[in-house]
Design a protein around this motif. Structure first.
Motif, PDB file in Angstrom:
ATOM      1  N   ARG A 108       0.838  -1.201   0.000  1.00  0.00           N
ATOM      2  CA  ARG A 108       0.000   0.000   0.000  1.00  0.00           C
ATOM      3  C   ARG A 108       0.873   1.251   0.000  1.00  0.00           C
ATOM      4  O   ARG A 108       0.596   2.226  -0.702  1.00  0.00           O
ATOM      5  CB  ARG A 108      -0.923  -0.014   1.222  1.00  0.00           C
ATOM      6  N   GLU A 109       1.953   1.212   0.787  1.00  0.00           N
ATOM      7  CA  GLU A 109       2.862   2.356   0.852  1.00  0.00           C
ATOM      8  C   GLU A 109       3.505   2.623  -0.500  1.00  0.00           C
ATOM      9  O   GLU A 109       3.567   3.776  -0.961  1.00  0.00           O
ATOM     10  CB  GLU A 109       3.954   2.098   1.889  1.00  0.00           C
ATOM     11  N   LEU A 110       4.006   1.576  -1.139  1.00  0.00           N
ATOM     12  CA  LEU A 110       4.704   1.734  -2.410  1.00  0.00           C
ATOM     13  C   LEU A 110       3.782   2.302  -3.474  1.00  0.00           C
ATOM     14  O   LEU A 110       4.169   3.187  -4.250  1.00  0.00           O
ATOM     15  CB  LEU A 110       5.283   0.395  -2.863  1.00  0.00           C
ATOM     16  N   GLN A 111       2.560   1.818  -3.520  1.00  0.00           N
ATOM     17  CA  GLN A 111       1.624   2.332  -4.512  1.00  0.00           C
ATOM     18  C   GLN A 111       1.358   3.813  -4.282  1.00  0.00           C
ATOM     19  O   GLN A 111       1.299   4.606  -5.224  1.00  0.00           O
ATOM     20  CB  GLN A 111       0.299   1.558  -4.457  1.00  0.00           C
ATOM     21  N   ALA A 112       1.213   4.192  -3.010  1.00  0.00           N
ATOM     22  CA  ALA A 112       0.906   5.586  -2.696  1.00  0.00           C
ATOM     23  C   ALA A 112       2.084   6.503  -2.974  1.00  0.00           C
ATOM     24  O   ALA A 112       1.912   7.607  -3.514  1.00  0.00           O
ATOM     25  CB  ALA A 112       0.484   5.702  -1.233  1.00  0.00           C
ATOM     26  N   ILE A 113       3.280   6.061  -2.630  1.00  0.00           N
ATOM     27  CA  ILE A 113       4.431   6.965  -2.659  1.00  0.00           C
ATOM     28  C   ILE A 113       4.757   7.446  -4.062  1.00  0.00           C
ATOM     29  O   ILE A 113       5.138   8.607  -4.257  1.00  0.00           O
ATOM     30  CB  ILE A 113       5.656   6.300  -1.990  1.00  0.00           C
ATOM     31  N   ALA A 119       2.748  13.982  -7.549  1.00  0.00           N
ATOM     32  CA  ALA A 119       1.936  15.150  -7.205  1.00  0.00           C
ATOM     33  C   ALA A 119       2.736  16.227  -6.468  1.00  0.00           C
ATOM     34  O   ALA A 119       2.190  17.264  -6.106  1.00  0.00           O
ATOM     35  CB  ALA A 119       0.745  14.713  -6.347  1.00  0.00           C
ATOM     36  N   GLY A 120       4.025  15.964  -6.242  1.00  0.00           N
ATOM     37  CA  GLY A 120       4.876  16.974  -5.626  1.00  0.00           C
ATOM     38  C   GLY A 120       5.110  16.810  -4.148  1.00  0.00           C
ATOM     39  O   GLY A 120       5.685  17.700  -3.509  1.00  0.00           O
ATOM     40  N   PHE A 121       4.711  15.677  -3.582  1.00  0.00           N
ATOM     41  CA  PHE A 121       4.895  15.456  -2.151  1.00  0.00           C
ATOM     42  C   PHE A 121       6.044  14.485  -1.907  1.00  0.00           C
ATOM     43  O   PHE A 121       6.090  13.395  -2.462  1.00  0.00           O
ATOM     44  CB  PHE A 121       3.616  14.906  -1.517  1.00  0.00           C
ATOM     45  N   LEU A 161      -1.546  20.191   3.683  1.00  0.00           N
ATOM     46  CA  LEU A 161      -2.359  19.027   4.042  1.00  0.00           C
ATOM     47  C   LEU A 161      -3.649  19.012   3.223  1.00  0.00           C
ATOM     48  O   LEU A 161      -4.107  17.946   2.797  1.00  0.00           O
ATOM     49  CB  LEU A 161      -2.669  19.021   5.534  1.00  0.00           C
ATOM     50  N   LYS A 162      -4.233  20.184   2.995  1.00  0.00           N
ATOM     51  CA  LYS A 162      -5.427  20.244   2.153  1.00  0.00           C
ATOM     52  C   LYS A 162      -5.112  19.716   0.754  1.00  0.00           C
ATOM     53  O   LYS A 162      -5.876  18.916   0.189  1.00  0.00           O
ATOM     54  CB  LYS A 162      -5.920  21.695   2.083  1.00  0.00           C
ATOM     55  N   SER A 163      -3.976  20.131   0.188  1.00  0.00           N
ATOM     56  CA  SER A 163      -3.575  19.650  -1.140  1.00  0.00           C
ATOM     57  C   SER A 163      -3.282  18.150  -1.121  1.00  0.00           C
ATOM     58  O   SER A 163      -3.641  17.420  -2.055  1.00  0.00           O
ATOM     59  CB  SER A 163      -2.341  20.412  -1.628  1.00  0.00           C
ATOM     60  N   PHE A 164      -2.628  17.714  -0.069  1.00  0.00           N
ATOM     61  CA  PHE A 164      -2.318  16.291   0.086  1.00  0.00           C
ATOM     62  C   PHE A 164      -3.609  15.475   0.082  1.00  0.00           C
ATOM     63  O   PHE A 164      -3.686  14.421  -0.574  1.00  0.00           O
ATOM     64  CB  PHE A 164      -1.566  16.092   1.402  1.00  0.00           C
ATOM     65  N   HIS A 165      -4.609  15.943   0.788  1.00  0.00           N
ATOM     66  CA  HIS A 165      -5.885  15.226   0.886  1.00  0.00           C
ATOM     67  C   HIS A 165      -6.645  15.185  -0.438  1.00  0.00           C
ATOM     68  O   HIS A 165      -7.598  14.421  -0.577  1.00  0.00           O
ATOM     69  CB  HIS A 165      -6.764  15.864   1.958  1.00  0.00           C
ATOM     70  N   GLN A 166      -6.220  15.989  -1.403  1.00  0.00           N
ATOM     71  CA  GLN A 166      -6.902  16.020  -2.691  1.00  0.00           C
ATOM     72  C   GLN A 166      -6.228  15.132  -3.737  1.00  0.00           C
ATOM     73  O   GLN A 166      -6.729  14.991  -4.851  1.00  0.00           O
ATOM     74  CB  GLN A 166      -6.964  17.472  -3.198  1.00  0.00           C
TER      75      GLN A 166
END
Length: 377
Positions: A108-113, A119-121, A161-166
């Motif tokens: 799950r971590e690898l897919q997200a990262i 996205a710039g994070f 955090l708002k951008s991260f949540h999007q």
């Protein structure tokens, strides 16, 4: 010597690993987490030669490794590579702590990262190996707990955090929070410690009481209809970095990231104002929380956020703050059994659980009053 961006400087090996719809370089090698740095360096060199074709002909003298301060789960290294053309490339190597698969879903971590990086994070993911990953190096300092409450930084964290949540992460959007918590509970409630002192402390825990509290919490928070977002879930100071010269803030380490509830991510972040010493007198005041909420809810025009929206997010966050204490308390029991890192995880369980019990009546009353008033409106 000139430091260069590794993303443009290295050529990955032929071996690869899929992360959802993205492919990353992968090596089947492992690096022993317990080795001292001098003994670990030859293995790191071997790993880099296997992972990146561009460096396969360099001898060990071209590589330098240094320990980075990190959290209480993994081991972090900064590795510099002096290339034949005189350029120096910096990368970060993260070696997973032993047995962390009990509390972290690495797939799950690898897919997200990879999607968050796009996205710039956070740093760029450059490659993976059997028990870790290689990422680009961020030229920034790690925040400390007191930094997070500075108004300017708090506002920037809220905006990011708002951008991260999007960010949209492919796959199921079902929130994983309660699935993870009850998995932790199941594992934590059947442990045996070899250390007699640990076992005696463990026996003092009433898991029937803990389960009752979890059920009540899940029922209460379920009534708040908190938005489901892709959450960081571990936004402590150690996972925030700041380049002071550029005034650029970075989120890092997404290993606990999952689709979850907005209030949990924010409430968990507020709990981390206490630092690892768990000084919960440092929990943000209502005014400090409202400052954060304004910049989260309307980053462009924070002063135009309504009182109604502020109160709703305050209640949501306060309720999920309690969930955060239970999540990490149960996590700590598992770590006390599995981790080789020198940290008093059992004591950490009691610090988190006792703070939950200290705050629960106040927080439950707040949420129930708000829900009751909402029904009459």
């Amino acid at each position: 010597m000139v430091a260069v961006n590794i993303a443009n400087a290295v050529e990955a090996s032929g071996e690869a690993r899929n992360a959802g719809d993205i492919t990353v370089a992968h090596s089947s090698l492992t690096v022993d987490h317990s080795l001292k740095l001098p003994e670990m360096k030859p293995r790191i060199v071997e790993l880099f030669k296997d992972l990146f074709n561009h460096w396969s002909n360099l001898d060990e003298s071209h590589f330098t490794a240094a320990q980075l301060s990190g959290g209480i789960t993994n081991r972090l290294l900064k590795v510099s590579v002096e290339e034949e053309n005189g350029n120096t490339v910096l990368v970060t190597v993260r070696i997973y702590g032993p047995n962390t698969e009990y509390v972290i879903n690495r797939d799950r971590e690898l897919q997200a990262i990879v999607h968050l990086s796009t996205a710039g994070f956070g740093p760029k993911l450059l490659g993976t190996f059997e028990n870790g990953m290689v990422q680009s190096f961020i030229h920034a300092r790690t925040l400390n707990a007191s930094d997070m409450r500075k108004p300017k930084l708090a506002a920037e964290i809220a905006k990011q955090l708002k951008s991260f949540h999007q960010v949209d992460i492919p796959g199921s959007k079902e929130p994983q929070l309660w699935n993870d918590i009850f998995k932790f509970f199941k594992k934590a409630s059947y442990l045996t410690y070899d250390d007699r002192k640990k076992q005696n402390m463990y026996k003092k825990i009433s898991f029937k009481e803990v389960e009752t509290e979890l059920i009540k919490l899940k029922e209460l928070t379920g009534q708040l209809d908190a938005p489901v977002v892709f959450a960081h879930n571990d936004l402590l100071s150690g996972n925030l970095m700041l380049n002071d010269d550029e005034e650029k803030l970075y989120f890092i380490d997404f290993e606990y990231g999952s689709y979850s509830y907005r209030g949990f991510d924010i409430g968990n972040h507020f709990n981390e104002y206490a630092g690892l010493d768990c000084d919960y007198t440092l929990y943000p005041t209502k005014n400090e929380q409202y400052h954060f909420f304004r910049h989260y809810l309307n980053p462009e025009k924070p002063n135009e956020v309504s009182d109604i929206d502020l109160e709703a997010l305050y209640v949501e966050t306060t309720s999920y703050m309690l969930v955060s204490h239970m999540y990490w308390a149960l996590w700590a029991l598992i770590q006390a059994k599995m981790s080789e890192i020198d940290f008093d995880y059992l004591e950490y369980f009691f610090l988190r659980y006792n703070e939950y019990k200290r705050r629960k009546n106040e927080c439950f009353s707040l949420a129930k009053s708000y829900l009751s008033q909402s029904k009459t409106m």
